[in-house]
Design a protein around this motif. Sequence first.
Motif, mmCIF file in Angstrom:
data_model
loop_
_atom_site.group_PDB
_atom_site.id
_atom_site.type_symbol
_atom_site.label_atom_id
_atom_site.label_comp_id
_atom_site.label_asym_id
_atom_site.label_seq_id
_atom_site.Cartn_x
_atom_site.Cartn_y
_atom_site.Cartn_z
ATOM 1 N N GLY A 70 -3.588 6.057 2.375
ATOM 2 C CA GLY A 70 -3.072 5.477 3.127
ATOM 3 C C GLY A 70 -3.036 4.761 4.068
ATOM 4 N N ALA A 71 -4.608 5.191 5.090
ATOM 5 C CA ALA A 71 -4.919 4.350 5.962
ATOM 6 C C ALA A 71 -6.191 3.153 5.304
ATOM 7 C CB ALA A 71 -6.318 5.008 7.082
ATOM 8 N N MET A 72 -6.195 3.671 4.445
ATOM 9 C CA MET A 72 -7.360 2.840 3.568
ATOM 10 C C MET A 72 -6.419 1.542 2.530
ATOM 11 S SD MET A 72 -9.592 5.435 1.207
ATOM 12 C CE MET A 72 -10.739 4.898 1.061
ATOM 13 N N GLY A 73 -5.865 1.947 2.534
ATOM 14 C CA GLY A 73 -4.397 0.493 2.219
ATOM 15 C C GLY A 73 -4.376 0.678 0.586
ATOM 16 N N CYS A 74 -4.486 2.001 -0.024
ATOM 17 C CA CYS A 74 -4.540 1.725 -1.131
ATOM 18 C C CYS A 74 -2.967 3.718 -1.413
ATOM 19 C CB CYS A 74 -5.745 2.675 -1.499
ATOM 20 S SG CYS A 74 -7.303 1.801 -1.745
ATOM 21 N N SER A 75 -2.810 3.377 -2.791
ATOM 22 C CA SER A 75 -1.525 4.742 -3.346
ATOM 23 C C SER A 75 -2.677 4.957 -4.511
ATOM 24 C CB SER A 75 -1.184 3.944 -4.010
ATOM 25 O OG SER A 75 -0.372 3.093 -2.436
ATOM 26 N N VAL A 76 -2.289 6.768 -4.460
ATOM 27 C CA VAL A 76 -2.808 7.723 -5.303
ATOM 28 C C VAL A 76 -2.175 7.349 -7.040
ATOM 29 C CG1 VAL A 76 -3.270 9.802 -6.017
ATOM 30 C CG2 VAL A 76 -3.548 8.674 -3.982
#
Length: 290
Positions: A256-262
Amino acid sequence: MTGLDRLLALVPPPASPVGADADWSRTERQLGLALPTDFTRTVRRYGDGVFCDDLYMYSPHHMAEINLGLLAGWSDMREQWPEEVPYPLHPEPGGLVVWGGDSAGGALCWITEGEPDDWETVHWQQRDGEFTPAGCGAPELLARLLERRVAEAAENCEEFDGPWFTPLRERVHVCLRLTEGPLPYAERLRLLRERLAPVQLRGGWANPDGARQDHFAATPSLWEITYETAYGHQIRITYPPAEEERVRTELLAAVGAMGCSVESGLSLDRATEWPEFAGGGSGTGTAAKG
């Protein structure tokens, strides 16, 4: 400085080595040979495991069996191409005995001439089929090969904090497939490491087209992580089973901190999805679902 001293200075051994108290007497009876003291001392300091995901020593439970199979294969090869196997093979006088190997299918051997503590080592490299004499004992050869790995990392400008040893324990292997996110790769990698700190950097590589793969470990949690775009945008992680709940919480927060989603979270050992992503659902990385 002995070969073992040199190795210990390069790679600290685990506090609780796995299988370090193993009895070598049965292996020695099966081989009909006493083994070098520096080798058995090295195994007792490190136990079962692998150096830098590449080099390993055989435990007493496997050494006799490995020698039986590998030496038989070399014997067949020598019958057809005598020049390819320039050494005698155990139980021939002075014959090769295998004590370890590498991740490329190579073998680390002794030339069993003279007293065991005087045996020299040979590295058989499967890729080119060559036997390379080292002129030293087992721990000294390990130290040299690891120092070469450090030098290669420096030459290639890898982010590398030095060699390591991973004890052989049960581990879970998981792959998280990620959406791209708005941040560049280097910033995502920095944020991932920051969230899982302290970390040990273990190298990586980049293609001319920009695809990357970076390896590091989260210490002292014994999590080993690869972040990459080389084979899809993903995080691959291995960890002890008892750490699973904490891995999910911290890793999803990091994503989440990376600005991504799984997009998916697959346990490679069990060929099953993490519960958060079963059925092909997606997760945000900031919190686990359900």
